[in-house]
Design an enzyme around this catalytic site. Structure first.
Site, short mmCIF file in Angstrom:
data_model
loop_
_atom_site.label_atom_id
_atom_site.label_comp_id
_atom_site.label_asym_id
_atom_site.label_seq_id
_atom_site.Cartn_x
_atom_site.Cartn_y
_atom_site.Cartn_z
N HIS A 111 -0.68 1.44 16.22
CA HIS A 111 -0.91 0.23 17.04
C HIS A 111 0.17 0.10 18.11
O HIS A 111 0.91 -0.88 18.18
CB HIS A 111 -0.95 -1.02 16.15
CG HIS A 111 -2.03 -1.00 15.11
ND1 HIS A 111 -3.37 -1.09 15.44
CD2 HIS A 111 -1.97 -0.91 13.76
CE1 HIS A 111 -4.09 -1.04 14.32
NE2 HIS A 111 -3.27 -0.93 13.30
N ARG A 163 0.84 -1.20 0.00
CA ARG A 163 0.00 0.00 0.00
C ARG A 163 0.88 1.26 0.00
O ARG A 163 2.10 1.18 0.18
CB ARG A 163 -0.92 -0.01 1.23
CG ARG A 163 -2.02 -1.04 1.17
CD ARG A 163 -2.79 -1.15 2.47
NE ARG A 163 -1.99 -1.75 3.55
CZ ARG A 163 -2.42 -1.95 4.78
NH1 ARG A 163 -3.64 -1.55 5.12
NH2 ARG A 163 -1.64 -2.51 5.68
N LYS A 214 1.52 1.82 7.27
CA LYS A 214 1.88 1.00 8.43
C LYS A 214 2.79 1.76 9.39
O LYS A 214 3.38 2.77 9.05
CB LYS A 214 2.56 -0.30 7.98
CG LYS A 214 1.61 -1.28 7.32
CD LYS A 214 0.39 -1.59 8.19
CE LYS A 214 0.73 -2.37 9.44
NZ LYS A 214 -0.48 -2.62 10.28
N GLU A 226 -5.81 4.65 13.79
CA GLU A 226 -6.74 3.74 14.46
C GLU A 226 -7.43 4.33 15.69
O GLU A 226 -8.39 3.73 16.20
CB GLU A 226 -6.04 2.42 14.85
CG GLU A 226 -5.06 2.51 16.00
CD GLU A 226 -3.66 2.91 15.59
OE1 GLU A 226 -2.77 2.85 16.45
OE2 GLU A 226 -3.46 3.28 14.41
N TYR A 241 -1.06 4.40 10.66
CA TYR A 241 -1.41 3.43 11.69
C TYR A 241 -0.20 3.24 12.60
O TYR A 241 0.93 3.13 12.12
CB TYR A 241 -1.78 2.08 11.08
CG TYR A 241 -3.11 2.06 10.37
CD1 TYR A 241 -4.31 2.23 11.08
CD2 TYR A 241 -3.20 1.85 9.00
CE1 TYR A 241 -5.53 2.22 10.44
CE2 TYR A 241 -4.42 1.83 8.35
CZ TYR A 241 -5.59 2.01 9.07
OH TYR A 241 -6.80 1.98 8.43
N ASP A 263 -2.80 -6.92 15.19
CA ASP A 263 -2.21 -5.58 15.25
C ASP A 263 -2.26 -5.01 16.66
O ASP A 263 -1.45 -4.15 17.01
CB ASP A 263 -2.93 -4.64 14.28
CG ASP A 263 -2.43 -4.77 12.85
OD1 ASP A 263 -1.24 -5.02 12.66
OD2 ASP A 263 -3.25 -4.62 11.92
#
Length: 370
Positions: free
Chosen positions: A96, A15, A75, A118, A94, A270
């Protein structure tokens, strides 16, 4: 603002933070965008497409991070990328963080402003930037589970839908949120027996209204979870506590009692995973076996379908990217309490209460830094 888009370097992550169409919007708003050469290759977007949209092309990540005031990724930054972050630079991606103390420590040391997709919220507790990838992951989970159930891939050799005269597989879905509801939609389409468990009766009602008698809804407590795990051929872990580590619903003690060759697809990985035996895997080596149970714990599942995932994600993230670029991060967060909820780390301090609790840091109120 100068916005940078590096190429993703996590294992089999294809991505990209911004599509050419999103770059064009930023340029139209008067911002400069630098995209690392080859960053869009995984979605079929060439450097020429980004140039046509008005971006500059950076030779490598070092140049992109050095040039940009704000980094837009997909990511969580890998160690080499975290080393490139600097004080007051904005990172929007993101993160996490709850199950990742090393990343949190590095982000704190960088003193960068780190906003996590998130934990950006919406009305009524929605998670608008997590939802599109949860939709993708939920739908992929059934596909991955079907693959892993094949005998050649370690499973018991069961076809999800069965055939006339042979019963279908039984799928237990732990969680009736976005991941769980999307997994359930695909699962019923295969002809499998589908059970969805959740602690929220309202969430179970939504599943019932959506799919009716094709799905059995079960209130999630220890007895019901254990019973459904032992009956399942495929278990899909779809639980989420925003920003916090996932609860461990599948204990190690349950594994020897599950069917030999059963499969767990832990979409919650995740956030640390909902099985005690779960650990992150990659698209290159997606599975491992514990007590005869196949575990699929790929931490970036939507990266396997990057075209679908990137465009779906950009539709959700672009308004926030524009707000951060147009107003600057402080004013953007002052104006939007939902975006402010995404602030996880800033000026060397943890600003997300759930992350602070999970990792043992003091939590600092975001407003104190604005």
């Amino acid at each position: 603002m100068r916005v940078g888009v590096p190429k993703e370097i996590k294992n089999h992550e294809y991505r990209v933070g911004l599509t050419p169409a999103s770059v064009r919007e930023l340029v139209h708003h008067g911002h400069a965008v630098v995209v690392q050469s080859g960053a869009g290759a995984g979605i079929g977007a060439a450097d020429a497409d980004y140039l046509a949209a008005g971006a500059g092309i950076g030779a490598d990540a070092v140049q992109v991070f050095a040039d940009a005031e704000m980094i837009v990724k997909v990511k969580e930054p890998q160690p080499a990328e975290r080393a490139l972050l600097r004080a007051e630079q904005v990172l929007f991606t993101y993160l996490h963080l709850a199950p990742d103390p090393d990343q949190c420590r590095d982000l704190l040391a960088s003193r960068a402003t780190c906003i996590a997709y998130e934990t950006v919220t919406g009305r009524h507790g929605a998670l608008p930037l997590l939802a599109p990838m949860s939709e993708v992951a939920g739908r992929l989970a059934v596909q991955a589970g079907a693959y892993c159930l094949e005998r050649a891939h370690g499973g018991m050799g069961v076809l999800l839908g069965g055939v006339p005269g042979v019963p279908p597989a039984r799928i237990a879905i732990l969680g009736a949120g976005v991941v769980g509801s999307n997994a359930a939609q695909i699962a019923v389409g295969t002809g499998a027996q589908v059970v969805v468990l959740d602690r929220s009766v309202d969430a179970l009602r939504r599943i019932d209204r959506l799919l009716g008698a094709r799905v059995m809804t079960v209130f999630s407590n220890r007895d019901n979870v254990e019973r459904e795990l032992l009956a399942a051929d495929l278990v899909i872990g779809a639980v989420l506590i925003p920003g916090a580590a996932a609860p461990k619903l599948v204990t190690r003690a349950m594994l020897p009692r599950m069917k030999p060759g059963a499969v767990i697809v832990d979409v919650a990985i995740d956030q640390g995973g909902c099985a005690e035996s779960s650990r992150p895997t990659t698209h290159a080596e997606p599975t491992y076996v514990v007590e005869g149970v196949v575990h699929y714990c790929v931490a970036n599942m939507p990266g396997g379908v990057p075209r679908t995932s990137t465009y779906a994600l950009n539709h959700a993230t672009l308004p926030f990217v524009l707000a951060l670029a147009d107003k600057g991060w402080k004013q953007a967060l002052r104006d939007d309490p939902y975006l402010k909820a995404g602030l996880n780390v800033c000026a060397g301090q943890v600003t997300c209460a759930e992350v602070a609790e999970a990792l043992g840091y003091p939590a600092v109120a975001p407003d104190s830094l604005l």
